[in-house]
Design an enzyme around this catalytic site. Structure first.
Site, short mmCIF file in Angstrom:
data_model
loop_
_atom_site.label_atom_id
_atom_site.label_comp_id
_atom_site.label_asym_id
_atom_site.label_seq_id
_atom_site.Cartn_x
_atom_site.Cartn_y
_atom_site.Cartn_z
N GLU A 253 60.09 -22.76 -11.94
CA GLU A 253 61.20 -22.26 -11.08
C GLU A 253 62.53 -22.00 -12.11
O GLU A 253 62.77 -22.80 -12.89
CB GLU A 253 61.83 -23.53 -9.87
CG GLU A 253 62.78 -23.14 -9.34
CD GLU A 253 62.67 -21.73 -8.55
OE1 GLU A 253 61.61 -21.65 -7.90
OE2 GLU A 253 63.57 -20.79 -8.50
N THR A 295 60.72 -16.09 -6.00
CA THR A 295 59.52 -16.77 -6.30
C THR A 295 58.44 -15.85 -5.84
O THR A 295 57.37 -15.89 -6.63
CB THR A 295 59.45 -18.11 -6.03
OG1 THR A 295 60.73 -18.88 -6.27
CG2 THR A 295 58.20 -18.98 -6.67
C1 GP9 Z 1 60.88 -21.93 -2.34
C2 GP9 Z 1 60.65 -21.94 -3.90
C3 GP9 Z 1 62.15 -21.23 -4.10
O1 GP9 Z 1 59.83 -22.54 -2.02
O2 GP9 Z 1 59.72 -21.31 -4.23
O3 GP9 Z 1 62.18 -20.15 -4.03
P1 GP9 Z 1 62.96 -18.97 -4.69
O4 GP9 Z 1 64.32 -19.06 -4.09
O5 GP9 Z 1 63.16 -19.04 -6.01
O6 GP9 Z 1 62.48 -17.73 -4.55
MN MN Z 2 62.09 -19.54 -8.05
#
Ligand code: GP9
Ligand code: MN
Length: 618
Positions: A253, A295
């Protein structure tokens, strides 16, 4: 009763009761997480706004019609709530138009409807019964509603105002909610169940309409474009070196490349990943290509080698399309495929999209034990996530392909200080200051995960691919970023270079690792890994090429039209030397401009027209 009628117009009474009922359902039946008073307020306002808007229409009708309108409306509204309630009890999700037409889903429900019904649900009928009783034959007092013109306009104006207040509050609480959607739970929480359904109908009809006009011929143009422009060269030396191995992807992330090999107060920010460089192919000029879907866009890129859309999240808008995805291809080779992510399964519409991508299984939040201690920021901490995942991973049939999505290093990068293993950075940006700590936390969790993989024996028989999903520090923090990087300012060139995310391809036991300096992007992951697994590429529609190949596509397109070539970086209508960052006369960028837009448009065509339904893999 007469006296009530005199004082409370029927539509107000019906709206209040219906709104209140909806609120009670939100609050006590749907498991919506309320994090602050503002969300609580929105949750209360939105059912009222919808109710007043719809019931308020009655004011424009003659009394008799108005009475039956209000009766029907409260009845239909109740049916909608009730249907969602039953669906929610079974699927922990809200009804969508596509799901409604997916007979298997509704079929699943069929058998268990009686079990999903609770006797207390009867309360849903109270306002309906009351409205019926109040409007029974000859009972409706003409005093209930005034027909004076100004009153009608007033009613309309007030209802619309309420709706606008609701939408403005929702936009403040969740910026870009309407373009990006995020999560069905967010939508319902912020704009209400009924507006959510309207939103869903609009999105599905738009998608359907685009799809209807596409026919089989367009896929030929796409195939020709790909054949002519995307080299499918392979590095013969590396072809098949990971054949038959388990494949583990880790989506990290918000992890940007600038923290790799960087220190703060003499302490490495990502010591584990830094050590991993020498045992992996590490790509230092690798770019994320995501847009609003964040993401989910990175997932889309990695699984399909197609670009995400310029607006909105393709996971949401085109979750019903046909794809020739990585998990589908691996599935055909006997792989068991799954995703691990400890968040609500409908976030980014993942539950639906993962079906379209042919994943066998999604280990979503339901599979994890969340407690106060192991929850950080957005949800389960990365350390707890990996700890709790390993038991599931161990039970998967082999070979498997599993993708893990971390979460702790997510904006606003809050970390309990007892969990921090590095100091905060010191700048005017709280975001960047904290980011250093959560990035470290993820790094530590990865170390633990690798240890767990080794203990379980899975490590040796797997290939592990780690990549950053997208940026974490936005342009808004440029001042702090320039301080961190020791630069006077962040130029547009620097900004593009900050879109680099780490990519590691780690093959346990492999010795000839090296740091790769060639340019690459998330679009290239699918063909690259397929080649390492010994699978044929070039048989499907793919806009990326093998990162190890001698002859590669000479540019990396970012989703906003900026691009990187071997020599140059093009952004904001300026052309820079890629290595020095010095702006030049633009000649070196010129030949690629049109090519990049054509490529992005061609990929969009595939998605809008759902063209892969006309495509047969060779
Ligand atoms: C949520 C996580 C974060 O499930 O994948 O999402 P993002 O805000 O980074 O797209
Ligand atoms: Mn993300």
């Amino acid at each position: 009763m007469k006296s009530i009628n005199r004082w409370i117009p029927l539509y107000i009474l019906a709206s209040l009761l219906f709104g209140l009922k909806t609120y009670i359902v939100y609050r006590f039946i749907f498991d919506l997480s309320i994090e602050n008073p503002m969300q609580e307020m929105i949750l209360f306002i939105n059912p009222m706004a919808s109710a007043f808007l719809i019931f308020g229409l009655g004011v424009w009708m003659k009394p008799k019609r108005q009475a039956s309108f209000i009766r029907w409306t409260s009845m239909i509204g109740t049916v909608v709530i009730f249907a969602n309630l039953l669906f929610y009890r079974n699927f922990n999700d809200f009804i969508t138009i596509p799901v409604l037409f997916q007979s298997s889903n509704v079929g699943d429900l069929g058998g268990s409807i009686l079990e999903l019904f609770k006797i207390t649900d009867i309360f849903l009928l109270f306002d309906v019964i009351l409205v019926f009783w109040l409007t029974r034959k000859n009972h409706l007092s003409p005093m209930i509603v005034s027909y004076a013109k100004p009153r009608k306009t007033l009613v309309a104006a007030l209802s619309l105002t309420l709706l606008i207040v609701n939408f403005v509050m929702a936009e403040i609480e969740r910026p870009q909610l309407f373009t990006r959607a995020f999560d069905r739970e967010y939508l319902v929480k912020n704009i209400g169940l009924f507006n959510y359904h309207i939103y869903d109908v609009v999105i599905s009809s738009k998608t359907k309409a685009q799809r209807v006009f596409a026919d089989g011929s367009e896929i030929n143009d796409v195939e020709n474009y790909v054949k002519e422009n995307i080299p499918d060269d392979v590095n013969e030396e590396l072809k098949g070196i990971a054949e038959g191995k388990n494949v583990i992807y880790i989506s990290m992330e918000s992890l940007q490349a600038f923290v790799i090999n960087e220190t703060h107060n003499g302490e490495e920010i990502t010591p584990f990943l830094n050590d991993l460089i020498s045992e992996s192919f590490y790509f230092e000029n690798f770019y994320h290509q995501t847009e609003q879907g964040k993401t989910s866009d990175s997932e889309f890129l990695v699984e399909n080698s197609l670009y995400p859309l310029p607006r909105g999240a393709v996971f949401f808008t085109h979750g019903q399309n046909e794809y020739t995805s990585f998990p589908e291809i691996l599935g055909e080779q006997g792989y068991a495929t799954s995703v691990f992510h400890a968040n609500n399964k409908s976030f980014w519409n993942r539950d639906v999209m993962y079906d379209a991508l042919d994943f066998d299984h999604f280990f979503s939040e339901e599979y994890y034990q969340l407690t106060e201690e192991n929850t950080i920021g957005w949800g389960l901490s990365d350390k707890a996530f990996f700890e709790q995942s390993i038991k599931y991973l161990e039970t998967l049939p082999k070979p498997f392909y599993s993708r893990f999505i971390t979460l702790t290093n997510h904006f606003p990068f809050d970390l309990p200080q007892e969990e921090a293993n590095i100091d905060k950075y010191d700048s005017n940006s709280k975001t960047l200051n904290q980011y250093i700590q959560t990035a470290r936390y993820t790094d530590d969790s990865l170390k633990e995960f690798f240890d767990l993989l080794k203990e379980s024996g899975l490590y040796e028989e797997s290939i592990i691919v780690l990549y950053g999903d997208h940026y974490g520090i936005s342009e808004y923090h440029n001042k702090a970023m320039s301080q961190f990087l020791g630069k006077d300012e962040i130029t547009p060139y620097d900004h593009i270079q900050l879109q680099r995310v780490p990519l590691f391809i780690h093959i346990p036991g492999y010795e000839n690792n090296k740091v790769m300096t060639n340019i690459g992007g998330q679009i290239d992951i699918k063909p690259t890994i397929m080649n390492l697994l010994g699978l044929e590429t070039g048989n499907d529609i793919s806009f990326g090429s093998d990162l190890f190949a001698e002859e590669r596509k000479p540019y990396i397109a970012l989703r906003n039209g900026s691009f990187i070539t071997n020599d140059s970086i093009y952004t904001e209508s300026k052309c820079y030397d890629r290595l020095t960052g010095i702006e030049n006369n633009g000649e070196s960028c010129e030949p690629f401009k049109e090519q990049v837009s054509e490529e992005l448009e061609t990929s969009d065509q595939v998605i809008y027209g759902d063209l892969l339904r006309f495509f047969t893999k060779k």
